[in-house]
Design a protein around this motif. Sequence first.
Motif, PDB file in Angstrom:
ATOM      1  N   ASN A  73       0.847  -1.185   0.000  1.00  0.00           N
ATOM      2  CA  ASN A  73       0.000   0.000   0.000  1.00  0.00           C
ATOM      3  C   ASN A  73       0.881   1.233   0.000  1.00  0.00           C
ATOM      4  OD1 ASN A  73       0.943   0.209   2.685  1.00  0.00           O
ATOM      5  ND2 ASN A  73      -0.796  -1.001   3.433  1.00  0.00           N
ATOM      6  N   ALA A  74       0.258   2.405   0.111  1.00  0.00           N
ATOM      7  CA  ALA A  74       1.027   3.660   0.051  1.00  0.00           C
ATOM      8  C   ALA A  74       2.092   3.710   1.139  1.00  0.00           C
ATOM      9  CB  ALA A  74       0.079   4.848   0.177  1.00  0.00           C
ATOM     10  N   GLN A  75       1.756   3.217   2.349  1.00  0.00           N
ATOM     11  CA  GLN A  75       2.721   3.254   3.440  1.00  0.00           C
ATOM     12  C   GLN A  75       3.928   2.369   3.141  1.00  0.00           C
ATOM     13  OE1 GLN A  75       3.359   0.517   5.859  1.00  0.00           O
ATOM     14  NE2 GLN A  75       4.991   1.806   6.668  1.00  0.00           N
ATOM     15  N   SER A  76       3.676   1.139   2.671  1.00  0.00           N
ATOM     16  CA  SER A  76       4.795   0.228   2.416  1.00  0.00           C
ATOM     17  C   SER A  76       5.615   0.670   1.215  1.00  0.00           C
ATOM     18  CB  SER A  76       4.292  -1.206   2.220  1.00  0.00           C
ATOM     19  OG  SER A  76       3.282  -1.275   1.246  1.00  0.00           O
ATOM     20  N   VAL A  77       4.965   1.271   0.210  1.00  0.00           N
ATOM     21  CA  VAL A  77       5.715   1.805  -0.937  1.00  0.00           C
ATOM     22  C   VAL A  77       6.653   2.912  -0.461  1.00  0.00           C
ATOM     23  CG1 VAL A  77       5.553   3.080  -3.122  1.00  0.00           C
ATOM     24  CG2 VAL A  77       3.982   1.195  -2.661  1.00  0.00           C
ATOM     25  N   GLY A  78       6.130   3.818   0.363  1.00  0.00           N
ATOM     26  CA  GLY A  78       6.962   4.890   0.899  1.00  0.00           C
ATOM     27  C   GLY A  78       8.115   4.353   1.715  1.00  0.00           C
ATOM     28  N   TYR A  79       7.851   3.303   2.501  1.00  0.00           N
ATOM     29  CA  TYR A  79       8.911   2.729   3.332  1.00  0.00           C
ATOM     30  C   TYR A  79       9.998   2.090   2.476  1.00  0.00           C
ATOM     31  CZ  TYR A  79      11.352   0.173   6.953  1.00  0.00           C
ATOM     32  OH  TYR A  79      12.333  -0.307   7.790  1.00  0.00           O
ATOM     33  N   VAL A  80       9.594   1.344   1.465  1.00  0.00           N
ATOM     34  CA  VAL A  80      10.582   0.705   0.587  1.00  0.00           C
ATOM     35  C   VAL A  80      11.415   1.763  -0.130  1.00  0.00           C
ATOM     36  CG1 VAL A  80      10.864  -0.674  -1.511  1.00  0.00           C
ATOM     37  CG2 VAL A  80       9.333  -1.460   0.307  1.00  0.00           C
ATOM     38  N   MET A  81      10.784   2.844  -0.564  1.00  0.00           N
ATOM     39  CA  MET A  81      11.549   3.906  -1.224  1.00  0.00           C
ATOM     40  C   MET A  81      12.564   4.521  -0.269  1.00  0.00           C
ATOM     41  SD  MET A  81       8.914   5.782  -3.910  1.00  0.00           S
ATOM     42  CE  MET A  81       7.708   6.300  -2.696  1.00  0.00           C
ATOM     43  N   SER A  82      12.203   4.640   1.008  1.00  0.00           N
ATOM     44  CA  SER A  82      13.164   5.183   1.984  1.00  0.00           C
ATOM     45  C   SER A  82      14.316   4.203   2.192  1.00  0.00           C
ATOM     46  CB  SER A  82      12.463   5.485   3.315  1.00  0.00           C
ATOM     47  OG  SER A  82      12.130   4.301   4.010  1.00  0.00           O
ATOM     48  N   LEU A  83      14.030   2.896   2.148  1.00  0.00           N
ATOM     49  CA  LEU A  83      15.102   1.904   2.260  1.00  0.00           C
ATOM     50  C   LEU A  83      16.035   1.969   1.055  1.00  0.00           C
ATOM     51  CD1 LEU A  83      13.296  -1.301   3.623  1.00  0.00           C
ATOM     52  CD2 LEU A  83      14.700   0.325   4.883  1.00  0.00           C
ATOM     53  N   VAL A  84      15.458   2.185  -0.120  1.00  0.00           N
ATOM     54  CA  VAL A  84      16.275   2.310  -1.327  1.00  0.00           C
ATOM     55  C   VAL A  84      17.224   3.504  -1.185  1.00  0.00           C
ATOM     56  CG1 VAL A  84      16.204   2.886  -3.808  1.00  0.00           C
ATOM     57  CG2 VAL A  84      14.655   1.159  -2.870  1.00  0.00           C
ATOM     58  N   SER A  85      16.712   4.610  -0.655  1.00  0.00           N
ATOM     59  CA  SER A  85      17.552   5.801  -0.458  1.00  0.00           C
ATOM     60  C   SER A  85      18.726   5.499   0.462  1.00  0.00           C
ATOM     61  CB  SER A  85      16.726   6.951   0.138  1.00  0.00           C
ATOM     62  OG  SER A  85      15.693   7.330  -0.735  1.00  0.00           O
ATOM     63  N   ASP A  86      18.500   4.595   1.442  1.00  0.00           N
ATOM     64  CA  ASP A  86      19.555   4.235   2.398  1.00  0.00           C
ATOM     65  C   ASP A  86      20.378   3.039   1.936  1.00  0.00           C
ATOM     66  OD1 ASP A  86      18.599   6.244   4.024  1.00  0.00           O
ATOM     67  OD2 ASP A  86      17.356   4.905   5.243  1.00  0.00           O
ATOM     68  N   GLY A  87      20.020   2.469   0.779  1.00  0.00           N
ATOM     69  CA  GLY A  87      20.730   1.291   0.280  1.00  0.00           C
ATOM     70  C   GLY A  87      20.468   0.034   1.095  1.00  0.00           C
ATOM     71  N   ARG A  88      19.272  -0.061   1.685  1.00  0.00           N
ATOM     72  CA  ARG A  88      18.975  -1.177   2.604  1.00  0.00           C
ATOM     73  C   ARG A  88      17.803  -2.041   2.155  1.00  0.00           C
ATOM     74  NH1 ARG A  88      18.596   0.939   8.644  1.00  0.00           N
ATOM     75  NH2 ARG A  88      19.101  -1.249   9.046  1.00  0.00           N
ATOM     76  N   GLU A  89      17.402  -1.927   0.896  1.00  0.00           N
ATOM     77  CA  GLU A  89      16.219  -2.660   0.458  1.00  0.00           C
ATOM     78  C   GLU A  89      16.425  -4.180   0.484  1.00  0.00           C
ATOM     79  OE1 GLU A  89      18.594  -1.903  -3.283  1.00  0.00           O
ATOM     80  OE2 GLU A  89      18.069  -0.774  -1.486  1.00  0.00           O
ATOM     81  N   ARG A  90      17.678  -4.638   0.448  1.00  0.00           N
ATOM     82  CA  ARG A  90      17.938  -6.076   0.489  1.00  0.00           C
ATOM     83  C   ARG A  90      17.640  -6.680   1.864  1.00  0.00           C
ATOM     84  NH1 ARG A  90      20.239  -7.934  -4.050  1.00  0.00           N
ATOM     85  NH2 ARG A  90      21.247  -6.447  -5.450  1.00  0.00           N
ATOM     86  N   GLU A  91      17.434  -5.832   2.854  1.00  0.00           N
ATOM     87  CA  GLU A  91      17.144  -6.321   4.202  1.00  0.00           C
ATOM     88  C   GLU A  91      15.663  -6.651   4.391  1.00  0.00           C
ATOM     89  OE1 GLU A  91      18.999  -4.068   7.432  1.00  0.00           O
ATOM     90  OE2 GLU A  91      20.256  -3.066   5.950  1.00  0.00           O
ATOM     91  N   ILE A  92      14.854  -6.408   3.358  1.00  0.00           N
ATOM     92  CA  ILE A  92      13.407  -6.627   3.478  1.00  0.00           C
ATOM     93  C   ILE A  92      13.088  -8.081   3.790  1.00  0.00           C
ATOM     94  CG2 ILE A  92      11.243  -6.683   2.175  1.00  0.00           C
ATOM     95  CD1 ILE A  92      12.174  -4.092   0.816  1.00  0.00           C
ATOM     96  N   GLU A  93      13.719  -9.012   3.083  1.00  0.00           N
ATOM     97  CA  GLU A  93      13.416 -10.432   3.301  1.00  0.00           C
ATOM     98  C   GLU A  93      13.750 -10.854   4.726  1.00  0.00           C
ATOM     99  OE1 GLU A  93      14.094 -13.474   0.447  1.00  0.00           O
ATOM    100  OE2 GLU A  93      14.456 -12.040  -1.164  1.00  0.00           O
ATOM    101  N   THR A  94      14.899 -10.388   5.242  1.00  0.00           N
ATOM    102  CA  THR A  94      15.275 -10.700   6.622  1.00  0.00           C
ATOM    103  C   THR A  94      14.274 -10.098   7.600  1.00  0.00           C
ATOM    104  OG1 THR A  94      17.590 -10.655   5.968  1.00  0.00           O
ATOM    105  CG2 THR A  94      17.128 -10.541   8.320  1.00  0.00           C
ATOM    106  N   MET A  95      13.838  -8.866   7.300  1.00  0.00           N
ATOM    107  CA  MET A  95      12.891  -8.160   8.167  1.00  0.00           C
ATOM    108  C   MET A  95      11.589  -8.938   8.306  1.00  0.00           C
ATOM    109  SD  MET A  95      11.252  -4.423   7.378  1.00  0.00           S
ATOM    110  CE  MET A  95      10.104  -4.995   6.111  1.00  0.00           C
ATOM    111  N   LEU A  96      11.133  -9.541   7.222  1.00  0.00           N
ATOM    112  CA  LEU A  96       9.827 -10.196   7.217  1.00  0.00           C
ATOM    113  C   LEU A  96       9.887 -11.676   7.568  1.00  0.00           C
ATOM    114  CD1 LEU A  96       8.356  -8.523   4.006  1.00  0.00           C
ATOM    115  CD2 LEU A  96       7.754  -8.021   6.362  1.00  0.00           C
ATOM    116  N   SER A  97      11.100 -12.194   7.794  1.00  0.00           N
ATOM    117  CA  SER A  97      11.212 -13.616   8.114  1.00  0.00           C
ATOM    118  C   SER A  97      10.856 -13.843   9.581  1.00  0.00           C
ATOM    119  CB  SER A  97      12.632 -14.112   7.841  1.00  0.00           C
ATOM    120  OG  SER A  97      13.558 -13.418   8.643  1.00  0.00           O
ATOM    121  N   GLY A  98      10.107 -14.881   9.839  1.00  0.00           N
ATOM    122  CA  GLY A  98       9.731 -15.194  11.215  1.00  0.00           C
ATOM    123  C   GLY A  98       8.572 -14.355  11.692  1.00  0.00           C
TER     124      GLY A  98
END
Length: 323
Positions: A73-98
Motif C-alpha cells: 500500500n502507500a505506506q509500504s511503498v513509501g517505506y521501501v523507497m526510503s530503504l532504497v535511499s539508504d541502500g537497505r532494500e535487500r534487508e526486506i526479506e530478513t525483516m519479514l522472516s519469522g
Amino acid sequence: MAERSLTVDRMDQAVSLFGEFDENILLLEKRYGVSIVNRGGEIKVTGDDENVGLAVRAIEGLIAMIDKGEPVNAQSVGYVMSLVSDGREREIETMLSGSVTITASGKVIKPKTLGQKKYIEAIRNNTITFGVGPAGTGKTYLAVAMAVNAYRAKQVNRIILTRPAVEAGEKLGFLPGDLQSKVDPYLRPLNDAMFDILGAEACRAAQERGIIEVAPLAYMRGRTLDDSFIILDEAQNTTREQMKMFLTRLGFGSKMVITGDVTQIDLPEGKKSGLKQVLRILKNIDGISTIMFSEKDVVRHKLVQDIVKAYEKSAHQEQKGDS
C-alpha cells in the motif's frame, strides 16, 4: 533515456504491485520521474538512467514483500523507497522472516519495518527494553504480541499491562462511575491490543483468572513481579519517582517493556518526565536495550507519517529560533 525490464512470475504479484487504480506504481513514477508499464508480466521502467535503477530496486523490494505475503500500500511503498535511499532494500526479506505470534483470527503478526525487527529482537534478548518513538510505530501492539508469545511458550506465568492515568485535557474526577470506570479509558489501548491478539472472550477469561492484569501504574507500588511479562505504556507521562518505582518492581524470571513518545508529554507544568531521565541514566547497562523509532517506522495511514514529520520539522525550527 534508459529502459530496464523485470519479469513477475504470477499475475497476482503484478496486481498487488500496481495496486488499485495503479496507485502504488503512480507513487513510484512520481518519486523517481519514470514511466512504469506492465506488458504480460514484463514490467518496463523508462526514464533517467539513475532513477530507473532506483525504481527497479524499489520494485524488487516490493515484490520481495509480496512474496512474503505482505500487502503493498502507500505506506509500504513509501517505506521501501526510503530503504532504497539508504541502500537497505535487500534487508526486506530478513525483516519479514519469522513471526511474533498469531492472533485469534489467524492473522500472523510480524515486523513491518527494520525498526520493528530490531525492537522484537531487543525484547527477546534483554530483560528490560525501552521502545521510544512517535505514534503508529507499533510499540505497544508488538510488546503485547511478544507478551502473549512468551505466555504461550510458558516463559512467564502472567502478563501485566500498565500505564499512568495522566489526563490530556480532561480530569478523572469529571468522568462518571467508580475508580475502575474512571481509569478504564486510560487503559483501553492496552485492552484493545490484547483483545485483538487473544480474542475478547479468551482475554476476559484470562483476566478473571489473574493471568492478565490491566491496571494503572499506581497499582504497582509495593509489589515484586516474578515470572511476569510487564508492559508500561505511555511512559513519557511517568514522573521520575514513578519510573524508579516501576523499574524496581522487576522480579526473577520477568521481562519489562517500556514504551513512550517523549514528544507527547502530558504531565503538569513543573513535573519532569521519568522516561526522558531514565533513557539517559540507564545507558550501556547489560540486559537493558533502547530502540528509537522514527517516522519511517510508522505503519498507520501514510498521513500519520507526514503529520509526525511535520511536527518534528516544526519542533526543530522552534529550537533553532530559541537558540
